[in-house]
Design an enzyme around this catalytic site. Sequence first.
Site, mmCIF file in Angstrom:
data_model
loop_
_atom_site.group_PDB
_atom_site.id
_atom_site.type_symbol
_atom_site.label_atom_id
_atom_site.label_comp_id
_atom_site.label_asym_id
_atom_site.label_seq_id
_atom_site.Cartn_x
_atom_site.Cartn_y
_atom_site.Cartn_z
ATOM 1 N N SER A 48 0.883 -1.284 -0.012
ATOM 2 C CA SER A 48 0.079 0.029 -0.236
ATOM 3 C C SER A 48 0.973 1.383 0.035
ATOM 4 O O SER A 48 1.696 1.460 -0.982
ATOM 5 C CB SER A 48 -1.047 -0.011 1.114
ATOM 6 O OG SER A 48 -1.916 0.932 1.126
ATOM 7 N N ASP A 195 -5.598 -4.952 -1.644
ATOM 8 C CA ASP A 195 -4.464 -4.291 -1.031
ATOM 9 C C ASP A 195 -3.590 -5.298 -0.380
ATOM 10 O O ASP A 195 -4.030 -6.412 0.283
ATOM 11 C CB ASP A 195 -5.127 -3.265 0.207
ATOM 12 C CG ASP A 195 -4.182 -2.644 0.862
ATOM 13 O OD1 ASP A 195 -3.292 -3.073 1.545
ATOM 14 O OD2 ASP A 195 -4.309 -1.363 0.737
#
Length: 344
Positions: A48, A195
Site C-alpha cells: 500500500s 490491498d
Amino acid sequence: MTMLGRGGKLTLSLALQGGGAHGAFTWGVLDALLEAGVYRFDGLSGASAGAMNAVAVAHGLSGGGPDEAREALSAFWSQVGESLPEEMTRPLPLGPDSKAPPGLRMAWRLAQWFSPYQLNPLDYNPLRAIIESLFDFERIRRASPVQLFVAATHANSGHLKLFRNADICVDALLASACLPALQQAVVIDGEAYWDGGFSANPAVFPLFKFCRSDDILLVLLAPMRHGDTPRTADEIQRRAATLGFNSAFLREMRLFALLQEMADSPRLWRGWLERRLKAARFHLIEAQDLLSGMDASSRALTYGPFLAGLRDEGRQAALAWMDQHGGKVGRRASVDIKQLFLPF
C-alpha cells in the site's frame, strides 16, 4: 558480515508498512536516511503506502541518486496532498485528535453500505494519474539499483502476490493499495487483486531470501500496542480492522523470532539457513507514540499540511534512530525481535 555498498556505504534492506496517509511518516524516514548519505538500500519491501514510497525511491535512484529519490518522494506526497477538494480537507491539528473532516468521514460511511462497483462504476482512482505522471516504470524495471517487493493480495484466494522489479507497473502499484470497500479490484493478467496489507504488511521474508544485506530496518505505522479495550461498536470495528491488517506481519515476525531462537540452540552442525538466521540483524523505526491514539479516519486524510507534519515527525524519528542506533548497522541488531514479537 558487514556489507559495504558502493562508496563505502552500509547496506540496509527496508520493510515499509502501509497505512494510507500515515505513510507520509515513512516519507520523512526515507528522506532523512537518503539525506544522511550513509546507507545504500539493498531491498525495499512495501504494501500500500509502503509500496508507493518504495517505488518513489526506486524511481529516483534509477534516475540519478539519493537527491532524486528525495525529490520523487516529495513530488508524490505533494500531489497526494492536493488530491481532495478543499472542503474535504480541514482537519484538526496533527496529534491524537487528528481525524478526517465530516465530509470525508461521510464518504467512508457510505462505503459500508454500498460497494465501489455501485458508488464508483467508472473505477476512478486519483492515484492512477499521480503515479502515471511521476514514475517511469520502464526505467525502474531497467535500471533500479534496489530490489523491489510490492505486496498485493489475490482477491479470490487470499494468497500473497509479490511484484518484483520485472513486474512493476502502474496496475501492480494500484493493486497493492486497493482497499476493496473503496475501489474495484485491480485486474492483472485476468486475476483480481486487493490491498497487500491483507496478506503482508509488509512482506519481510523476501528481504531475507533475495537480498544480500543482513540488516533489515522495519518502518512500522500500525501500533504494536493499543490503549484501552474498545467498547462501542465503532471502536470495536476499527480495532478489528487494524488487528486484521497487521496480523500477517505479526505472524511472519513471530516466525522469524522463533527460527532465530532455534538457530541459537547449541548444535555441532549448522547449515546455510541457520547461519543466515543467526546473521540477520533487525532494526526498528516506529510511529507508536504519534499514531497510536490518532483516529483511524486520519489514514484517509490526504491534506497537505497534515502530510507534511507526518513527514517532519518521520524525519525526526529517523534522525533519532541514526543518532542512537545507526552505528550498529553491519555489526549487531538494535532491536530484539524475540522480546518484541514473542512477549508471552
